[in-house]
Design an enzyme around this catalytic site. Structure first.
Site, PDB file in Angstrom:
ATOM      1  N   ARG A  80       0.656  -1.154  -0.055  1.00 49.91           N
ATOM      2  CA  ARG A  80       0.017   0.170   0.088  1.00 49.91           C
ATOM      3  C   ARG A  80       0.990   1.388   0.004  1.00 49.91           C
ATOM      4  O   ARG A  80       1.885   1.284   1.014  1.00 49.91           O
ATOM      5  CB  ARG A  80      -1.005   0.049   1.167  1.00 49.91           C
ATOM      6  CG  ARG A  80      -1.772   1.297   1.472  1.00 49.91           C
ATOM      7  CD  ARG A  80      -2.434   1.409   2.765  1.00 49.91           C
ATOM      8  NE  ARG A  80      -2.902   2.537   2.722  1.00 49.91           N
ATOM      9  CZ  ARG A  80      -3.164   3.440   3.716  1.00 49.91           C
ATOM     10  NH1 ARG A  80      -2.681   2.980   4.924  1.00 49.91           N
ATOM     11  NH2 ARG A  80      -3.560   4.559   3.858  1.00 49.91           N
ATOM     12  N   HIS A 124      -3.017  10.995   1.202  1.00 55.27           N
ATOM     13  CA  HIS A 124      -2.387  10.840   2.282  1.00 55.27           C
ATOM     14  C   HIS A 124      -1.752  12.247   2.755  1.00 55.27           C
ATOM     15  O   HIS A 124      -0.613  12.118   3.291  1.00 55.27           O
ATOM     16  CB  HIS A 124      -1.267   9.649   2.394  1.00 55.27           C
ATOM     17  CG  HIS A 124      -1.153   9.044   3.664  1.00 55.27           C
ATOM     18  ND1 HIS A 124      -1.357   7.618   3.870  1.00 55.27           N
ATOM     19  CD2 HIS A 124      -0.661   9.634   4.873  1.00 55.27           C
ATOM     20  CE1 HIS A 124      -0.660   7.576   5.194  1.00 55.27           C
ATOM     21  NE2 HIS A 124      -0.459   8.607   5.803  1.00 55.27           N
ATOM     22  N   GLU A 170      -7.098   8.295   6.964  1.00 59.56           N
ATOM     23  CA  GLU A 170      -7.272   8.891   8.234  1.00 59.56           C
ATOM     24  C   GLU A 170      -7.834  10.419   8.092  1.00 59.56           C
ATOM     25  O   GLU A 170      -7.160  11.248   8.588  1.00 59.56           O
ATOM     26  CB  GLU A 170      -6.097   8.975   9.219  1.00 59.56           C
ATOM     27  CG  GLU A 170      -5.397   7.485   9.334  1.00 59.56           C
ATOM     28  CD  GLU A 170      -4.446   7.409  10.308  1.00 59.56           C
ATOM     29  OE1 GLU A 170      -4.009   8.343  10.778  1.00 59.56           O
ATOM     30  OE2 GLU A 170      -4.292   6.025  10.774  1.00 59.56           O
ATOM     31  N   ASN A 302      -6.795   1.680  10.329  1.00 62.73           N
ATOM     32  CA  ASN A 302      -5.472   1.879  10.941  1.00 62.73           C
ATOM     33  C   ASN A 302      -5.655   1.926  12.101  1.00 62.73           C
ATOM     34  O   ASN A 302      -6.361   2.737  12.951  1.00 62.73           O
ATOM     35  CB  ASN A 302      -5.153   3.413  10.040  1.00 62.73           C
ATOM     36  CG  ASN A 302      -4.756   3.336   8.712  1.00 62.73           C
ATOM     37  OD1 ASN A 302      -4.881   2.468   8.142  1.00 62.73           O
ATOM     38  ND2 ASN A 302      -4.332   4.543   8.389  1.00 62.73           N
ATOM     39  N   TYR A 304      -3.860   1.443  15.865  1.00 64.92           N
ATOM     40  CA  TYR A 304      -2.420   1.474  16.620  1.00 64.92           C
ATOM     41  C   TYR A 304      -2.877   1.319  18.045  1.00 64.92           C
ATOM     42  O   TYR A 304      -1.943   0.902  18.896  1.00 64.92           O
ATOM     43  CB  TYR A 304      -1.849   2.795  16.414  1.00 64.92           C
ATOM     44  CG  TYR A 304      -1.476   3.134  15.004  1.00 64.92           C
ATOM     45  CD1 TYR A 304       0.270   2.511  14.977  1.00 64.92           C
ATOM     46  CD2 TYR A 304      -1.946   3.647  14.167  1.00 64.92           C
ATOM     47  CE1 TYR A 304       0.596   2.741  13.630  1.00 64.92           C
ATOM     48  CE2 TYR A 304      -1.430   3.664  12.920  1.00 64.92           C
ATOM     49  CZ  TYR A 304      -0.208   3.131  12.552  1.00 64.92           C
ATOM     50  OH  TYR A 304       0.428   3.224  11.283  1.00 64.92           O
ATOM     51  N   GLU A 382      -3.177  -0.113   8.250  1.00 63.28           N
ATOM     52  CA  GLU A 382      -2.117   0.078   8.968  1.00 63.28           C
ATOM     53  C   GLU A 382      -1.988  -0.608  10.479  1.00 63.28           C
ATOM     54  O   GLU A 382      -3.224  -0.381  11.002  1.00 63.28           O
ATOM     55  CB  GLU A 382      -1.969   1.479   9.105  1.00 63.28           C
ATOM     56  CG  GLU A 382      -1.398   2.504   8.007  1.00 63.28           C
ATOM     57  CD  GLU A 382      -1.217   3.765   8.110  1.00 63.28           C
ATOM     58  OE1 GLU A 382      -1.018   4.370   9.256  1.00 63.28           O
ATOM     59  OE2 GLU A 382      -1.466   4.601   7.150  1.00 63.28           O
TER      60      GLU A 382
END
Ligand code: BG6
Length: 485
Positions: A80, A124, A170, A302, A304, A382
């Site tokens: 990606r 992005h 995002e 994504n 985290y 991600e």
């Protein structure tokens, strides 16, 4: 529920890694590229860690063949990456830059020659500066038409070769940091009304692109990638449980509901209206959002960290807390929305050196939630660990912490699949080390160490495989079976 703690992933599972143009390419003014809002923003003193810029980044622009060869040797199934709008339409939306188109065409071809499926992110965060100057970029509805044109150009150019497409990376993060906390361009703070207006424009731009996508790209899949923060109420106090619902509506569903259903969560909209910060909506907007939501093929996630949510009094903390960009553990402070929620640390979970909670099970909980609420396939676009790594004298890098991080997340993904989530891809962040927007080069995420640093004037930019590189190679070779070892 059902937990089968063994076994392999589906044979066609897309094992991958992700990157973003500004964070890896460098060559910021080469071959016709014009400045993006980031090229300008990083030059404002104090905005990034030690004043780092992406001028050179990790020089992927000149070394992409070497990087993709390393991906191929690892056996990666998907890569990606994002396209820099400033290489495609550098000076105006009327003139395409052939050199920009050729650069990405070659990346795609080299990936395909090596059995790697390209996965393209359209946006992005590196908006052309001339669009910011002309009409303030995302603040104007003009961006919708320009984004659609940019997207259509890429769909037509690469759609016969690329199956997986992500419209926005995002949107929740670049709009919050750009208009509420001044950490990203355009560097505004407390612009709550504008923040929601900008988001409305971004949703419409995404929707226009999705509408065009299936007309142009046969058998392709399109969606947006969202920075999802699954949440836990601090305890069983009803006030804290309500705060969790408010958090979900305002921080998660505000985005995911639009991508998947074409509508905003009601309680959140009522709240914004009561504060006079709701976006202005024009006739036809909801029809477009709804129509596009029916054409979205997956939810990009994504992931985290998760969040703990607690009720926050009217005079409580807001957005302006300290963000740890130094890697000195414990230096960040609590943030929240006054009168609604705040997010204390989770006492049951460890954190990274940048104070990000490490919660592999949170990813499974998040996938389960997406499956129940939206019933869409999921691309984990991600997931990864930012850490200090050390290049040893023999050029090895021992990163057992990264291996453990990814391994534990993969176990939870496998369990989510067993529980019914349709997860089709997993992209680590990232393949090589890269520029971590606000945190410089010292916050490393890659399987491949790159000799680049804010502390040296002429680093070699050489590539070195970390221990995690060999580990992930084995995971791919065994279809994930080796995560259980
Ligand atoms: C995501 C972004 O927010 O997280 C990436 O899509 C980013 O671009 C990654 O690099 C990690 O964040 P950070 O701040 O540690 O670089």
């Amino acid at each position: 529920m059902l937990t089968i703690e063994k076994g392999s992933f589906p044979k066609d599972f897309l094992w991958g890694s992700a990157s973003a143009a500004y964070q890896i390419e460098g060559a910021w003014d080469k071959d016709g590229k014009s400045p993006s809002v980031w090229d300008k923003f990083v030059r404002i003193p104090g905005k990034t860690f030690k004043g780092t810029t992406g001028d050179v980044a990790v020089d992927h622009y000149h070394r992409y063949k070497e990087d993709i060869a390393l991906m191929a040797e690892m056996g990666m199934k998907t890569y990606r990456f994002s396209i820099a709008w400033t290489r495609i339409y550098p000076n105006s939306m009327d003139e395409v830059n052939q050199k920009g188109l050729d650069f990405y065409q070659d990346i795609i071809d080299v990936c395909l020659e090596n059995g790697i499926q390209p996965m393209i992110t359209l946006y992005h965060w590196d908006l052309p500066q001339y669009l910011q100057d002309a009409y303030r970029g995302w603040e104007s509805r003009q961006i919708i038409e320009d984004f659609e044109k940019y997207a259509v150009t890429l769909f037509k150019e690469y759609g016969n070769k690329v199956k997986y497409w992500i419209t926005m990376n995002e949107q929740n993060i670049f709009t919050r940091l750009g208009w509420q906390s001044a950490q990203h361009p355009p560097g505004l703070s407390d612009e709550d009304k504008l923040h929601y207006q900008v988001n409305h424009h971004a949703f419409l731009a995404h929707a226009k692109a999705v509408e065009k996508f299936h007309e142009i790209v046969a058998d392709g899949m399109v969606g947006a990638s969202f920075a999802f923060h699954p949440s836990y109420a601090l305890d069983t106090k009803p006030k804290n449980v309500l705060a969790k619902h408010d958090f979900d509506d305002l921080k998660n569903y505000w985005w995911m509901d639009v991508y998947a259903y074409g509508r905003y969560p009601r309680a959140a909209m009522k709240y914004l209206e009561s504060k006079n910060i709701a976006p202005k909506i024009q006739a036809g907007d909801f029809e477009l959002l709804k129509s596009a939501s029916e054409k979205v093929d997956f939810m990009g996630v994504n992931y985290y960290r998760s969040d703990v949510v607690e009720h926050n009094p009217e005079d409580g903390v807001d957005n302006s807390g300290i963000v740890n960009v130094s890697g000195k553990k414990g230096t960040s402070t609590e943030t929240g929305m006054a009168g609604i929620y705040k997010s204390p640390l989770n006492p049951h979970l460890p954190t990274t050196d940048w104070d990000w909670t490490i919660d592999p099970m949170g990813l499974r909980i998040g996938c389960r939630e997406i499956t129940s609420r939206y019933d869409l396939p999921i691309i984990i676009s991600e997931n990864g660990l930012g850490a200090f790594d050390k290049l040893e004298e023999d050029k090895s890098v021992h990163d057992p912490y990264r291996i453990k991080y990814i391994q534990e997340h993969l176990k939870q993904i496998k369990m989510a699949i067993d529980e019914g989530s349709d997860i089709i891809a997993y992209c680590t962040w990232s393949f090589t080390d890269l520029l971590s927007w606000l945190n410089g080069y010292q916050k490393r995420y890659g399987f491949v160490y790159i000799d680049q640093s804010e502390y040296e004037s002429n680093p070699s930019l050489n590539r070195y495989k970390k221990d995690s590189y060999y580990w992930y190679k084995n995971i791919i070779e065994t279809d994930g079976e080796a995560i259980w070892e």
